[in-house]
Design a protein around this motif. Structure first.
Motif, mmCIF file in Angstrom:
data_model
loop_
_atom_site.group_PDB
_atom_site.id
_atom_site.type_symbol
_atom_site.label_atom_id
_atom_site.label_comp_id
_atom_site.label_asym_id
_atom_site.label_seq_id
_atom_site.Cartn_x
_atom_site.Cartn_y
_atom_site.Cartn_z
ATOM 1 N N GLY A 8 30.688 50.442 43.519
ATOM 2 C CA GLY A 8 32.103 50.127 43.548
ATOM 3 C C GLY A 8 32.454 48.881 44.336
ATOM 4 N N ALA A 9 31.468 48.170 44.848
ATOM 5 C CA ALA A 9 31.736 46.951 45.616
ATOM 6 C C ALA A 9 32.132 45.835 44.663
ATOM 7 N N LYS A 10 33.059 45.037 45.104
ATOM 8 C CA LYS A 10 33.501 43.902 44.297
ATOM 9 C C LYS A 10 32.910 42.615 44.846
ATOM 10 N N ARG A 11 32.654 41.695 43.933
ATOM 11 C CA ARG A 11 32.271 40.360 44.379
ATOM 12 C C ARG A 11 33.534 39.678 44.880
ATOM 13 N N ARG A 12 33.379 38.751 45.822
ATOM 14 C CA ARG A 12 34.539 38.103 46.436
ATOM 15 C C ARG A 12 34.559 36.629 46.087
ATOM 16 N N LEU A 13 35.713 36.167 45.650
ATOM 17 C CA LEU A 13 35.924 34.765 45.323
ATOM 18 C C LEU A 13 37.128 34.269 46.095
ATOM 19 N N LEU A 14 36.928 33.224 46.906
ATOM 20 C CA LEU A 14 38.036 32.567 47.598
ATOM 21 C C LEU A 14 38.370 31.291 46.837
ATOM 22 N N LEU A 53 43.329 30.797 36.740
ATOM 23 C CA LEU A 53 43.577 31.977 37.571
ATOM 24 C C LEU A 53 44.051 33.163 36.743
ATOM 25 N N LYS A 54 44.928 32.923 35.788
ATOM 26 C CA LYS A 54 45.398 34.013 34.920
ATOM 27 C C LYS A 54 44.231 34.610 34.143
ATOM 28 N N HIS A 55 43.361 33.753 33.609
ATOM 29 C CA HIS A 55 42.175 34.231 32.888
ATOM 30 C C HIS A 55 41.298 35.069 33.812
ATOM 31 N N LEU A 56 41.087 34.579 35.000
ATOM 32 C CA LEU A 56 40.244 35.272 35.973
ATOM 33 C C LEU A 56 40.798 36.658 36.293
ATOM 34 N N TYR A 57 42.085 36.742 36.556
ATOM 35 C CA TYR A 57 42.705 38.026 36.889
ATOM 36 C C TYR A 57 42.677 39.002 35.709
ATOM 37 N N GLU A 58 42.895 38.490 34.507
ATOM 38 C CA GLU A 58 42.941 39.355 33.329
ATOM 39 C C GLU A 58 41.559 39.814 32.879
ATOM 40 N N LYS A 59 40.591 38.928 32.900
ATOM 41 C CA LYS A 59 39.278 39.214 32.321
ATOM 42 C C LYS A 59 38.246 39.726 33.326
ATOM 43 N N HIS A 60 38.496 39.552 34.615
ATOM 44 C CA HIS A 60 37.505 39.924 35.629
ATOM 45 C C HIS A 60 38.133 40.725 36.771
ATOM 46 N N PRO A 61 38.647 41.910 36.477
ATOM 47 C CA PRO A 61 39.232 42.722 37.554
ATOM 48 C C PRO A 61 38.193 43.203 38.561
ATOM 49 N N GLU A 62 36.916 43.093 38.210
ATOM 50 C CA GLU A 62 35.844 43.518 39.114
ATOM 51 C C GLU A 62 35.600 42.521 40.242
ATOM 52 N N ILE A 63 36.258 41.362 40.171
ATOM 53 C CA ILE A 63 36.092 40.340 41.200
ATOM 54 C C ILE A 63 37.330 40.332 42.090
ATOM 55 N N GLU A 64 37.095 40.424 43.389
ATOM 56 C CA GLU A 64 38.180 40.350 44.358
ATOM 57 C C GLU A 64 38.486 38.871 44.580
ATOM 58 N N VAL A 65 39.660 38.447 44.135
ATOM 59 C CA VAL A 65 40.048 37.041 44.239
ATOM 60 C C VAL A 65 41.080 36.903 45.348
ATOM 61 N N GLU A 66 40.802 36.007 46.268
ATOM 62 C CA GLU A 66 41.747 35.716 47.344
ATOM 63 C C GLU A 66 42.100 34.236 47.235
ATOM 64 N N VAL A 67 43.363 33.970 46.921
ATOM 65 C CA VAL A 67 43.830 32.600 46.786
ATOM 66 C C VAL A 67 44.473 32.204 48.101
ATOM 67 N N VAL A 68 43.995 31.095 48.665
ATOM 68 C CA VAL A 68 44.402 30.683 50.007
ATOM 69 C C VAL A 68 44.953 29.265 49.962
ATOM 70 N N THR A 89 40.906 21.601 44.930
ATOM 71 C CA THR A 89 40.708 23.040 44.858
ATOM 72 C C THR A 89 39.232 23.338 45.066
ATOM 73 N N ALA A 90 38.947 24.322 45.905
ATOM 74 C CA ALA A 90 37.560 24.699 46.179
ATOM 75 C C ALA A 90 37.365 26.180 45.868
ATOM 76 N N TRP A 91 36.240 26.495 45.255
ATOM 77 C CA TRP A 91 35.913 27.853 44.832
ATOM 78 C C TRP A 91 34.709 28.322 45.638
ATOM 79 N N ILE A 92 34.897 29.372 46.433
ATOM 80 C CA ILE A 92 33.848 29.910 47.293
ATOM 81 C C ILE A 92 33.519 31.317 46.789
ATOM 82 N N MET A 93 32.304 31.483 46.282
ATOM 83 C CA MET A 93 31.879 32.780 45.733
ATOM 84 C C MET A 93 30.786 33.358 46.603
#
Length: 115
Positions: A8-14, A53-68, A89-93
């Protein structure tokens, strides 16, 4: 990765970006709740960021996305550690900088597959 999903752990994307406002709060906002993906007009292609971002939220709910907002002083050490530049914009996975700028949907999918 299957073990992670089983537990149940999610991957994290900042996602660090400059948002369209004149003040920068210290609280991260879940943009899915307020349905506002607007970013600062001088930042990397705000329209494409919104689409990605909309694509990411809709298609990948298994990823915890934190927009900062990259001007948030609570994340100053992240800016130094990952060499994040203003307006970029920087993407940290999972603790690694995986992209700078706005990826296309195809590039985003490749990044998610690789990490």
């Amino acid at each position: 990765m299957n073990d992670i999903k089983k537990r149940g752990a999610k991957r994290r994307l900042l996602v660090f970006a400059e948002f369209f406002n004149n003040t920068t709060g210290c609280v991260n906002v879940d943009l899915r709740e307020i349905k506002d993906f607007s970013v600062h007009p001088s930042a990397d292609d705000p329209v494409n960021l919104s689409v990605v971002l909309k694509h990411l939220y809709e298609k990948h709910p298994e990823i915890e996305v934190e927009v900062v907002d990259s001007r948030n002083f609570f994340f100053f050490l992240y800016l130094l550690k990952y060499n994040i530049k203003g307006g970029k914009t920087a993407w940290i996975m999972e603790g690694k900088k995986v992209f700078e700028g706005i990826p296309t949907i195809e590039q985003l999918e490749q990044i998610l597959q690789a990490h």
